[in-house]
Scaffold this active site. Sequence first.
Site, mmCIF file in Angstrom:
data_model
loop_
_atom_site.group_PDB
_atom_site.id
_atom_site.type_symbol
_atom_site.label_atom_id
_atom_site.label_comp_id
_atom_site.label_asym_id
_atom_site.label_seq_id
_atom_site.Cartn_x
_atom_site.Cartn_y
_atom_site.Cartn_z
ATOM 1 N N SER A 405 0.825 -1.209 0.000
ATOM 2 C CA SER A 405 0.000 0.000 0.000
ATOM 3 C C SER A 405 0.857 1.256 0.000
ATOM 4 C CB SER A 405 -0.872 0.045 1.251
ATOM 5 O OG SER A 405 -1.642 -1.102 1.374
ATOM 6 N N HIS A 426 -1.273 -2.600 -7.175
ATOM 7 C CA HIS A 426 -1.955 -2.241 -5.928
ATOM 8 C C HIS A 426 -3.458 -2.388 -6.098
ATOM 9 C CE1 HIS A 426 -3.124 0.967 -2.786
ATOM 10 N NE2 HIS A 426 -2.957 -0.191 -2.201
ATOM 11 N N GLU A 438 -3.995 0.122 -9.209
ATOM 12 C CA GLU A 438 -2.898 1.047 -9.492
ATOM 13 C C GLU A 438 -1.710 0.214 -9.978
ATOM 14 O OE1 GLU A 438 -3.412 4.927 -6.564
ATOM 15 O OE2 GLU A 438 -2.363 3.201 -5.762
ATOM 16 N N ASN A 476 -3.754 6.485 -1.988
ATOM 17 C CA ASN A 476 -3.530 6.545 -0.536
ATOM 18 C C ASN A 476 -2.777 7.799 -0.117
ATOM 19 O OD1 ASN A 476 -4.947 4.258 0.051
ATOM 20 N ND2 ASN A 476 -3.168 2.904 0.184
#
Length: 697
Positions: A405, A426, A438, A476
């Site tokens: 992450s 991701h 991602e 994120n």
Amino acid sequence: MSDAIRYELLGDIAVLAAANPPVNALGQAVRQGLVDGIERAEKDGAKAVLIYGEGATYFAGADIKEFGKPPLAPWLPDVCTRIEASPLIVVSALHGTALGGGLEVALGSHYRIAVPKARVGLPEVLIGVMPGAGGTQRLPRLIGVEKSIEVITSGRQIGAKEALDLGILDRIEDGAPREIGLAYARELIDAGAPRRAVSDMPAPAPVDFDALYRDVLKAGRGQLSPAVAVRGIQAACELPFAEGMKRERELFMELMATDQRQGLIHAFFGERAVGKLPELEGVAPREVHHVGVIGGGTMGAGIATAALLAGLNVTMLEMTDDAAQAAKGRIAGNLQGALKRGKISEDRFTHLTEVALRTDTNYLSLADADLVIEAVFEDMEVKKQVFGKLDAVCKPGAVLATNTSYLDVNVIAQATSRPGDVIGLHFFSPAHVMKLLEVVVADATAPDVVATGFALGKRLGKISVRAGVCDGFIGNRILAVYRTAADHMILDGATPFQIDDALEEFGFAMGPYAVGDLAGLDIGWAVRKRRRAEGLDPRARDAGFADRLCEGGNFGQKTGKGFYIYEKGSRARVPNPDVMQHIEAERAAKGITPRTFTKDEIVRRYMAAMVNEAAKVVGEGIARRPLDVDMVLLFGYGFPRYHGGPLKWADMQGLPGLLDDIRAYAKEDAFFWQPAPLLETLVTDNRTFDDLNKESA
Ligand code: 3HC
Ligand code: NAI
């Protein structure tokens, strides 16, 4: 005659063949061609007209690229009316997807035949408008109000069989659309079949449209188009046909003028543009048949499920036999869900769980894997060990991916002797459900490895977005900033419940604190602890109230208590009173006098933080284009699709005003609110994020 409609006279049948690839969208030339074709057929003494599409489909709708520009004559509603008014028998033969204006042309025709695989629908509300060429007037006359409301407000595609049962189609026949259409027209002429017009059918009885409007608006979380479409159907019930058509046009034009329409169309094209990258042109992806997944926890099990459902063979590697069994159980549980929803058969379920899936604890089982995705604990040392082992056993050319992450993919790649083969993939939780992927490109990642990441994403049905390496990649990283802005508002006087309410009113399915409860508050807690351990900048405001909750063992829904309290078996949430105690204690300790925030202020600050960080992410090249960020937020973070994404929203709000806000907030906290250089440049140059999208197209 325009080239977009080819005219041919075959005895007493005139054929109008649409030739406007790729989807026979009803652009101006097509509309003109249809009108000219009908007139010519009448002059030529034909008895019937056949309309069909060449290539992949009948008309898939109005040309969306013309939206927002001045409408060009002939307008589609007039085209449909002209077709319907013809004294000749007009037959439409449907294949592919007869959507929106396409279905409206078919409804203006007197008879409709389709191939078994054809799909029809009125999906206009999904792009922020509503049927605008008679769809809301003719469909209710044909199939009734109740069914029309469901079809039009959902925008869903309907298979040929269901369309036949509903009465949208007259017949289904296998074969080429031209051939089945010609045969049907011949049969109708020979049988002396009458010319039929849906507009001649009686108007259906009205229902309680005001209540319906309110319900639809609420169900769409403020999305206008489905609710306004209800008003169109209302007009069909209450007004004579011609008046109803006028009303439909007015409502259609009202929606056309909305920001929501712009946002939804941005999402439509963004979704399609996001995987098109110049660096991938002409680069062939590596072949992938066998996927290895390391770590069968929440993410690994979801990723394995997605891969199995896409027809890939999966080897799941865990630390112990027990953990491997547990992982297999999680995957089987996910697949059970697909079985229950009728997505897979019993036989397929058995095949996927017993044949396509293997579990193991030995890295040698990954020796012939084409691509391996690591989803072990979020710990750099553990990841490095895993990649070292993969380097030792995997065949040359295998793609080595990490689902990390936040961790640095460059450092992970350096744990191998083949950093060119290493990439970040991701996924988002639950990985077999969430659409976003991602594709994180590290310094040494080879182009065909990037292409392989995108090809895998496509195969798994994901929207894949290219991201560069930084803490949190695109999504994120931005999340961390707007969540922090929300925490700051709480320190200053807002409550988590007000913030959730304000953002839910903005259109998010759930506010950030409710989402935290759903995802597990321990995840954010771990990130905060890591960041504090790395050393926070002394100028940064730190909020500790969420940590107090976690210290008490309250991680959200999974423990029954977080920001909200959840009764067992109920999804209803009740604010947790402990939360305000923690917050008030923290404010007191920090000497903060709380003030009130309006809903607008909450949304404005939250969005300003999101847009500012998103602009930094684009400015630094972590995301290639503003639309890439928009798609990440739409598909991974529940951003309301009808706002188009944060940067499309920012364009529509006006960048100078947003920058002014950020500068005003910076007077309170200059460290947090540092304006993004890209935002400043765009404002100075009087340009928008969308200008950047267009430049890169
Ligand atoms: N107008 C303009 N371009 C369109 C289009 C449209 N209506 N529909 C699709 N396209 C373009 C796409 O942008 C894409 O272009 P690209 O190759 O440059 O990226 C190309 O056609 C192929 O589309 P897809 O990649 O989506 O192809 P698929 O085969 O996956 O899907 C489809 C085909 C189901 C037709 C899908 O494209 C679709 O859902 N299109 C939109 C349909 C729609 O919303 N129609 C209603 C329009 S509004 C209307 O009709 C108003 C009327 O009531 C007055
Ligand atoms: P988890 O704790 O549910 O699962 C981790 C699994 O890895 C466990 O089953 C564990 O037994 C296994 N494991 C640990 N070390 C191993 C090793 N050396 N070899 C084989 N198996 C090993 O964790 P989760 O949530 O699935 O996260 C995994 C990764 O995915 C982390 O890097 C996380 O940051 C990332 N991620 C998590 C998301 C989430 O929402 N949970 C979202 C996106 C990414």
